[in-house]
Scaffold this active site. Structure first.
Site, PDB file in Angstrom:
ATOM      1  N   ASN A 208       0.872  -1.177   0.000  1.00 55.36           N
ATOM      2  CA  ASN A 208       0.000   0.000   0.000  1.00 55.36           C
ATOM      3  C   ASN A 208       0.908   1.225   0.000  1.00 55.36           C
ATOM      4  O   ASN A 208       1.495   1.578   1.024  1.00 55.36           O
ATOM      5  CB  ASN A 208      -0.897  -0.034   1.250  1.00 55.36           C
ATOM      6  CG  ASN A 208      -1.733   1.236   1.388  1.00 55.36           C
ATOM      7  OD1 ASN A 208      -1.794   2.057   0.473  1.00 55.36           O
ATOM      8  ND2 ASN A 208      -2.365   1.397   2.532  1.00 55.36           N
ATOM      9  N   TRP A 209       0.993   1.853  -1.164  1.00 59.86           N
ATOM     10  CA  TRP A 209       1.945   2.974  -1.292  1.00 59.86           C
ATOM     11  C   TRP A 209       1.393   4.271  -0.699  1.00 59.86           C
ATOM     12  O   TRP A 209       2.095   5.273  -0.668  1.00 59.86           O
ATOM     13  CB  TRP A 209       2.305   3.183  -2.770  1.00 59.86           C
ATOM     14  CG  TRP A 209       3.091   2.065  -3.368  1.00 59.86           C
ATOM     15  CD1 TRP A 209       3.557   0.944  -2.733  1.00 59.86           C
ATOM     16  CD2 TRP A 209       3.534   1.955  -4.731  1.00 59.86           C
ATOM     17  NE1 TRP A 209       4.251   0.146  -3.613  1.00 59.86           N
ATOM     18  CE2 TRP A 209       4.249   0.745  -4.840  1.00 59.86           C
ATOM     19  CE3 TRP A 209       3.384   2.759  -5.858  1.00 59.86           C
ATOM     20  CZ2 TRP A 209       4.827   0.322  -6.044  1.00 59.86           C
ATOM     21  CZ3 TRP A 209       3.956   2.341  -7.060  1.00 59.86           C
ATOM     22  CH2 TRP A 209       4.670   1.137  -7.148  1.00 59.86           C
ATOM     23  N   LYS A 210       0.132   4.266  -0.302  1.00 57.25           N
ATOM     24  CA  LYS A 210      -0.490   5.458   0.301  1.00 57.25           C
ATOM     25  C   LYS A 210      -0.269   6.674  -0.613  1.00 57.25           C
ATOM     26  O   LYS A 210      -0.251   6.524  -1.826  1.00 57.25           O
ATOM     27  CB  LYS A 210       0.043   5.662   1.732  1.00 57.25           C
ATOM     28  CG  LYS A 210      -0.083   4.372   2.566  1.00 57.25           C
ATOM     29  CD  LYS A 210       0.170   4.573   4.024  1.00 57.25           C
ATOM     30  CE  LYS A 210      -0.013   3.240   4.749  1.00 57.25           C
ATOM     31  NZ  LYS A 210       0.146   3.317   6.190  1.00 57.25           N
TER      32      LYS A 210
ATOM     33  N   HIS B 246      -9.391   1.471   5.302  1.00 59.57           N
ATOM     34  CA  HIS B 246      -8.082   1.617   5.944  1.00 59.57           C
ATOM     35  C   HIS B 246      -8.216   2.570   7.139  1.00 59.57           C
ATOM     36  O   HIS B 246      -8.988   3.523   7.084  1.00 59.57           O
ATOM     37  CB  HIS B 246      -7.065   2.160   4.934  1.00 59.57           C
ATOM     38  CG  HIS B 246      -5.658   2.067   5.443  1.00 59.57           C
ATOM     39  ND1 HIS B 246      -5.142   2.986   6.332  1.00 59.57           N
ATOM     40  CD2 HIS B 246      -4.683   1.160   5.231  1.00 59.57           C
ATOM     41  CE1 HIS B 246      -3.906   2.632   6.633  1.00 59.57           C
ATOM     42  NE2 HIS B 246      -3.595   1.532   5.978  1.00 59.57           N
TER      43      HIS B 246
ATOM     44  N   GLU C  47      -6.466   4.911   8.136  1.00 57.93           N
ATOM     45  CA  GLU C  47      -6.225   6.334   7.812  1.00 57.93           C
ATOM     46  C   GLU C  47      -7.480   6.956   7.213  1.00 57.93           C
ATOM     47  O   GLU C  47      -7.774   8.126   7.425  1.00 57.93           O
ATOM     48  CB  GLU C  47      -5.011   6.446   6.872  1.00 57.93           C
ATOM     49  CG  GLU C  47      -3.716   6.215   7.638  1.00 57.93           C
ATOM     50  CD  GLU C  47      -2.597   5.573   6.848  1.00 57.93           C
ATOM     51  OE1 GLU C  47      -2.655   5.559   5.604  1.00 57.93           O
ATOM     52  OE2 GLU C  47      -1.655   5.059   7.490  1.00 57.93           O
TER      53      GLU C  47
ATOM     54  N   GLU D  66      -5.036  -4.487  10.931  1.00 57.76           N
ATOM     55  CA  GLU D  66      -3.977  -3.494  11.082  1.00 57.76           C
ATOM     56  C   GLU D  66      -4.201  -2.716  12.379  1.00 57.76           C
ATOM     57  O   GLU D  66      -5.005  -1.778  12.408  1.00 57.76           O
ATOM     58  CB  GLU D  66      -3.991  -2.507   9.912  1.00 57.76           C
ATOM     59  CG  GLU D  66      -3.788  -3.150   8.559  1.00 57.76           C
ATOM     60  CD  GLU D  66      -3.262  -2.143   7.529  1.00 57.76           C
ATOM     61  OE1 GLU D  66      -2.218  -2.426   6.943  1.00 57.76           O
ATOM     62  OE2 GLU D  66      -3.878  -1.086   7.340  1.00 57.76           O
TER      63      GLU D  66
ATOM     64  N   GLY E 163       3.034   2.588  10.722  1.00 60.74           N
ATOM     65  CA  GLY E 163       3.991   3.670  10.494  1.00 60.74           C
ATOM     66  C   GLY E 163       4.730   4.106  11.752  1.00 60.74           C
ATOM     67  O   GLY E 163       5.401   5.132  11.764  1.00 60.74           O
TER      68      GLY E 163
ATOM     69  N   SER F 199       3.903  -1.896  10.307  1.00 58.09           N
ATOM     70  CA  SER F 199       5.361  -1.957  10.466  1.00 58.09           C
ATOM     71  C   SER F 199       5.959  -3.328  10.123  1.00 58.09           C
ATOM     72  O   SER F 199       6.902  -3.786  10.771  1.00 58.09           O
ATOM     73  CB  SER F 199       5.772  -1.534  11.883  1.00 58.09           C
ATOM     74  OG  SER F 199       5.367  -0.194  12.124  1.00 58.09           O
TER      75      SER F 199
ATOM     76  N   GLY G 211       5.216   1.357   4.594  1.00 59.91           N
ATOM     77  CA  GLY G 211       6.548   1.933   4.370  1.00 59.91           C
ATOM     78  C   GLY G 211       7.524   1.016   3.640  1.00 59.91           C
ATOM     79  O   GLY G 211       8.212   1.456   2.701  1.00 59.91           O
TER      80      GLY G 211
END
Ligand code: 13P
Length: 251
Positions: free
Chosen positions: A9-11, A96, A98, A166, A172, A212, A234
């Site tokens: 997931n490159w966000k 997600h 976020e 998650e 992160g 992470s 990440g």
């Protein structure tokens, strides 16, 4: 035996040019030899089509990070499931943390999105997870199983669904859930699915861990019986790290 699934997931990272460069590097390393696991990459919307062209000759799946629950209309800034399907996306990540925390997404809107995406022929990665505050209050199970139940409300078939657990406090932050903490929640999620859908769907459902994940901790996480892969943030932005994580899943 469930086939592991690893998705990067490159966000909100990488321009189109950078995304093409990164996806090319990943595809060159992984090629078309992905027999034991499924791999996907989820660039931001502007790069989806270009990355789709890079990975179309490989076994790597094109994944989107979100979609709206309506087909079309006056929803400035939104993208529909049908649009994603039309440019070759196989999966869409929904709910997600976020999106839930920063953009006001609720389990009710996640549920609408899940049903719309499945109806359009997309496969869904539905994310669930508790915050640090919820964990400290001892309500992790309640929160996570509640997200599972409401996110899947009215969904009759789980064949095209993956769940990503998650824990928000592990995203992160460099703090990974211990393999035991993750396994405990994955088993709880599977038990919830068993109660909702029965034994067979529960045994087939894949549950990814996210938070992470890196090459140094992936082996012990993926060794747990209920952890069926990873949703990688990440570490998916570096081809070498992502490829190392995929290799750990494929072995
Ligand atoms: P990190 O791997 O950067 O913690 O992100 C996890 C995540 O949110 C993947 O969706």
């Amino acid at each position: 035996m469930r086939k592991k699934i690893v998705v990067g997931n490159w966000k909100m990272n990488k321009t189109v040019e950078e995304a093409v460069e990164l996806s090319t590097a990943v595809a060159e390393h992984l090629g078309d030899g992905l027999v034991n696991c499924e791999v996907g990459i989820a660039p931001a919307f502007p790069a989806l089509e270009a990355v789709g062209k890079v990975v179309e000759w490989s076994d790597i799946r094109l994944v989107a990070q979100n979609c709206h629950y309506e087909d079309d209309g006056a929803y400035t800034g939104e993208v529909s499931a049908r649009m994603l399907e039309s440019i070759g996306c196989t999966y869409v990540i929904l709910g997600h943390s976020e999106r839930r925390q920063l953009f006001g997404e609720t389990s009710a809107t996640v549920n609408l999105k899940v049903k719309k995406a499945l109806g359009e022929g997309l496969r869904v990665i539905m994310c669930v997870g508790e915050t640090l505050d919820e964990r400290e209050k001892g309500i992790t199970t309640e929160v996570v199983t509640g997200q599972v139940r409401s996110g899947l409300d009215g969904v009759s078939d789980l064949v095209s669904v993956v769940i990503a657990y998650e824990p928000v406090w592990a995203i992160g932050t460099g703090k990974t859930a211990t393999p035991e903490q993750a396994e405990e929640m994955h088993a709880t999620i599977r038990d919830t699915i068993r109660e909702m859908y029965g034994d067979l769907p529960a045994e087939h459902l894949r549950i990814q861990y996210g938070g992470s994940v890196k090459p140094s901790n992936v082996a012990e996480l993926f060794a747990k019986p209920n952890i069926d892969g990873g949703l990688i943030g990440g570490a998916s932005l570096k081809a070498d790290d992502f490829v190392a994580i995929v290799r750990a899943a494929c072995c």
